[in-house]
Write a protein that holds these residues in place. Structure first.
Motif, PDB file in Angstrom:
ATOM      1  N   ASN A 141      -4.783   3.307   4.972  1.00  0.00           N
ATOM      2  CA  ASN A 141      -4.140   1.924   4.971  1.00  0.00           C
ATOM      3  C   ASN A 141      -5.039   0.565   5.216  1.00  0.00           C
ATOM      4  N   ASP A 142      -6.375   1.005   4.900  1.00  0.00           N
ATOM      5  CA  ASP A 142      -7.265   0.109   5.044  1.00  0.00           C
ATOM      6  C   ASP A 142      -7.178  -1.203   4.271  1.00  0.00           C
ATOM      7  N   GLY A 143      -6.745  -2.226   4.871  1.00  0.00           N
ATOM      8  CA  GLY A 143      -6.439  -3.406   4.037  1.00  0.00           C
ATOM      9  C   GLY A 143      -7.664  -4.422   3.761  1.00  0.00           C
ATOM     10  N   ARG A 144      -8.777  -3.904   4.334  1.00  0.00           N
ATOM     11  CA  ARG A 144     -10.246  -4.816   4.252  1.00  0.00           C
ATOM     12  C   ARG A 144     -11.023  -3.973   3.320  1.00  0.00           C
ATOM     13  N   SER A 145     -11.167  -2.754   3.231  1.00  0.00           N
ATOM     14  CA  SER A 145     -12.015  -2.027   2.299  1.00  0.00           C
ATOM     15  C   SER A 145     -11.273  -1.006   1.705  1.00  0.00           C
ATOM     16  N   ASP A 146     -10.909  -1.206   0.420  1.00  0.00           N
ATOM     17  CA  ASP A 146      -9.961  -0.511  -0.640  1.00  0.00           C
ATOM     18  C   ASP A 146     -10.460   0.828  -0.526  1.00  0.00           C
ATOM     19  N   PRO A 147      -9.671   2.000  -0.125  1.00  0.00           N
ATOM     20  CA  PRO A 147     -10.075   3.326  -0.153  1.00  0.00           C
ATOM     21  C   PRO A 147     -10.320   3.837  -1.337  1.00  0.00           C
ATOM     22  N   GLU A 148      -9.336   3.376  -2.110  1.00  0.00           N
ATOM     23  CA  GLU A 148      -9.585   3.969  -3.780  1.00  0.00           C
ATOM     24  C   GLU A 148     -11.100   3.562  -4.241  1.00  0.00           C
ATOM     25  N   LEU A 149     -11.832   2.433  -3.944  1.00  0.00           N
ATOM     26  CA  LEU A 149     -12.934   2.274  -4.274  1.00  0.00           C
ATOM     27  C   LEU A 149     -14.000   3.321  -3.918  1.00  0.00           C
ATOM     28  N   SER A 150     -13.927   3.741  -2.506  1.00  0.00           N
ATOM     29  CA  SER A 150     -14.771   4.821  -2.184  1.00  0.00           C
ATOM     30  C   SER A 150     -14.535   6.037  -2.725  1.00  0.00           C
ATOM     31  N   PHE A 151     -13.254   6.303  -3.045  1.00  0.00           N
ATOM     32  CA  PHE A 151     -13.087   7.647  -3.826  1.00  0.00           C
ATOM     33  C   PHE A 151     -13.595   7.698  -5.093  1.00  0.00           C
ATOM     34  N   ARG A 152     -13.464   6.684  -5.866  1.00  0.00           N
ATOM     35  CA  ARG A 152     -14.046   6.481  -7.129  1.00  0.00           C
ATOM     36  C   ARG A 152     -15.728   6.735  -7.116  1.00  0.00           C
ATOM     37  N   LEU A 153     -16.259   6.165  -6.056  1.00  0.00           N
ATOM     38  CA  LEU A 153     -17.637   6.210  -6.116  1.00  0.00           C
ATOM     39  C   LEU A 153     -17.930   7.600  -5.687  1.00  0.00           C
ATOM     40  N   ALA A 154     -17.262   8.108  -4.880  1.00  0.00           N
ATOM     41  CA  ALA A 154     -17.431   9.648  -4.442  1.00  0.00           C
ATOM     42  C   ALA A 154     -17.377  10.529  -5.671  1.00  0.00           C
ATOM     43  N   SER A 155     -16.247  10.104  -6.628  1.00  0.00           N
ATOM     44  CA  SER A 155     -16.202  11.137  -7.502  1.00  0.00           C
ATOM     45  C   SER A 155     -17.308  10.933  -8.664  1.00  0.00           C
ATOM     46  N   ARG A 156     -17.880   9.881  -8.655  1.00  0.00           N
ATOM     47  CA  ARG A 156     -19.284   9.679  -9.724  1.00  0.00           C
ATOM     48  C   ARG A 156     -20.233  10.313  -9.111  1.00  0.00           C
ATOM     49  N   ALA A 157     -20.717  10.326  -7.688  1.00  0.00           N
ATOM     50  CA  ALA A 157     -21.566  10.787  -7.282  1.00  0.00           C
ATOM     51  C   ALA A 157     -21.762  12.519  -7.231  1.00  0.00           C
ATOM     52  N   LYS A 158     -20.448  12.869  -6.783  1.00  0.00           N
ATOM     53  CA  LYS A 158     -20.273  14.518  -6.757  1.00  0.00           C
ATOM     54  C   LYS A 158     -20.493  15.098  -7.970  1.00  0.00           C
ATOM     55  N   LYS A 159     -20.529  14.294  -9.352  1.00  0.00           N
ATOM     56  CA  LYS A 159     -20.792  14.767 -10.732  1.00  0.00           C
ATOM     57  C   LYS A 159     -22.320  15.420 -10.555  1.00  0.00           C
ATOM     58  N   ALA A 160     -23.030  14.736 -10.173  1.00  0.00           N
ATOM     59  CA  ALA A 160     -24.621  14.943 -10.090  1.00  0.00           C
ATOM     60  C   ALA A 160     -25.042  15.752  -8.562  1.00  0.00           C
ATOM     61  N   ASN A 161     -24.197  15.557  -7.438  1.00  0.00           N
ATOM     62  CA  ASN A 161     -24.614  15.878  -6.375  1.00  0.00           C
ATOM     63  C   ASN A 161     -23.639  16.748  -5.507  1.00  0.00           C
ATOM     64  N   ARG A 162     -23.630  18.175  -5.424  1.00  0.00           N
ATOM     65  CA  ARG A 162     -22.869  18.689  -4.971  1.00  0.00           C
ATOM     66  C   ARG A 162     -22.468  18.492  -3.245  1.00  0.00           C
ATOM     67  N   GLY A 163     -23.495  17.750  -2.569  1.00  0.00           N
ATOM     68  CA  GLY A 163     -23.249  17.535  -1.277  1.00  0.00           C
ATOM     69  C   GLY A 163     -22.750  16.237  -0.718  1.00  0.00           C
ATOM     70  N   VAL A 164     -21.645  16.102  -1.511  1.00  0.00           N
ATOM     71  CA  VAL A 164     -20.870  14.823  -1.230  1.00  0.00           C
ATOM     72  C   VAL A 164     -19.386  15.251  -0.754  1.00  0.00           C
ATOM     73  N   CYS A 165     -19.092  14.638   0.128  1.00  0.00           N
ATOM     74  CA  CYS A 165     -17.599  15.008   0.659  1.00  0.00           C
ATOM     75  C   CYS A 165     -16.863  13.778   1.209  1.00  0.00           C
ATOM     76  N   ARG A 166     -15.618  13.619   1.216  1.00  0.00           N
ATOM     77  CA  ARG A 166     -14.820  12.582   1.631  1.00  0.00           C
ATOM     78  C   ARG A 166     -13.584  12.729   2.530  1.00  0.00           C
ATOM     79  N   PHE A 167     -13.485  12.362   3.591  1.00  0.00           N
ATOM     80  CA  PHE A 167     -12.187  12.516   4.467  1.00  0.00           C
ATOM     81  C   PHE A 167     -11.233  11.441   4.098  1.00  0.00           C
ATOM     82  N   GLU A 168      -9.833  11.526   4.216  1.00  0.00           N
ATOM     83  CA  GLU A 168      -9.085  10.349   4.501  1.00  0.00           C
ATOM     84  C   GLU A 168      -8.252  10.536   5.564  1.00  0.00           C
ATOM     85  N   VAL A 169      -8.183   9.342   6.356  1.00  0.00           N
ATOM     86  CA  VAL A 169      -7.563   9.446   7.713  1.00  0.00           C
ATOM     87  C   VAL A 169      -5.936   8.629   7.417  1.00  0.00           C
ATOM     88  N   HIS A 170      -5.050   9.528   7.127  1.00  0.00           N
ATOM     89  CA  HIS A 170      -3.801   8.964   6.626  1.00  0.00           C
ATOM     90  C   HIS A 170      -3.117   7.999   7.730  1.00  0.00           C
TER      91      HIS A 170
END
Length: 230
Positions: A141-170
């Motif tokens: 529910n982050d209204g200042r920093s769109d959480p979908e943008l960090s998901f998209r960045l993590a998705s791109r990073a994960k393609k070349a780096n297995r050492g990437v993970c992301r947690f969501e705080v519902h």
């Protein structure tokens, strides 16, 4: 010292004003204290990075440049030790962007502010994250920093780096106040693992091992940190 955490506070998108050192440090002070206590016996040094300007300021990327300088300074001061960049909000963006510094082995980005996708501009880079362990934590529910943008960045990073993970705080917002203790415990678990080789908790292990999108939308459970299995 055998490991360093550089704490990167919140910042603004555009501002050439000098930041207040006291106010700027407020967003990372509690995290720094917790990490310092956890890593004392291991020889952990924690430092808050004091920016020259409050703003990122477009292509100048001032906060990322300050993070890179701080990583170089850590090497000058402590020698060849691993460095973790830990940033909040705009500091999270700085941590991700400055990860290419040779001393940096890991990045912790908490509610990172990232720019909206723009077809006229190149996407936020991820190649500098190669070979680094990366943990992103974001409230849904982050209204200042769109959480979908960090998901998209993590998705791109994960393609070349297995050492990437992301947690969501519902249901939590930008400050992650409802789950402050859980986020701090997750940060401690990650930092002690990447800097000193301690075993990650099972949730972090699972997040790193899971293929996208599972490992990039890992829910942070209420009570995390009270009974971690190492």
């Amino acid at each position: 010292m055998s490991g360093v955490v550089l704490l990167l506070p919140e910042g603004d998108e555009v501002s050439d004003r000098r930041p207040s050192a006291l106010l700027a440090a407020a967003s990372v002070r509690a995290l720094g204290r917790r990490l310092a206590r956890a890593g004392r016996e291991e020889g952990l040094a924690t430092h808050v990075v004091h920016y020259r300007y409050r703003g990122w300021n477009g292509a100048e990327a001032h906060l990322a440049r300050d993070a890179e300088w701080a990583a170089d300074e850590a090497v000058r001061r402590y020698g060849d030790v691993p460095v973790c960049l830990a940033g909040v909000g705009m500091g999270g963006r700085a941590a991700l962007r400055a990860a290419g510094n040779e001393a940096v082995n890991s990045v912790l980005a908490i509610a990172p502010w990232l720019p909206e996708d723009d077809v006229a501009a190149p996407p936020e880079p991820v190649k500098q994250l190669a070979g680094r362990q990366v943990l992103i934590v974001h409230g849904t529910n982050d209204g200042r920093s769109d959480p979908e943008l960090s998901f998209r960045l993590a998705s791109r990073a994960k393609k070349a780096n297995r050492g990437v993970c992301r947690f969501e705080v519902h249901s939590d917002g930008h400050g992650l106040r409802q789950y402050r203790d859980e986020v701090a415990a997750l940060a401690e678990d990650f930092v002690m693992g990447v800097l000193f080789g301690q075993s990650f908790s099972r949730p972090v292990e699972d997040a790193l091992a899971a293929p996208p999108p599972l490992g990039l939308r890992m829910p942070l459970a209420a009570g995390f940190g009270k009974s971690l299995r190492r």
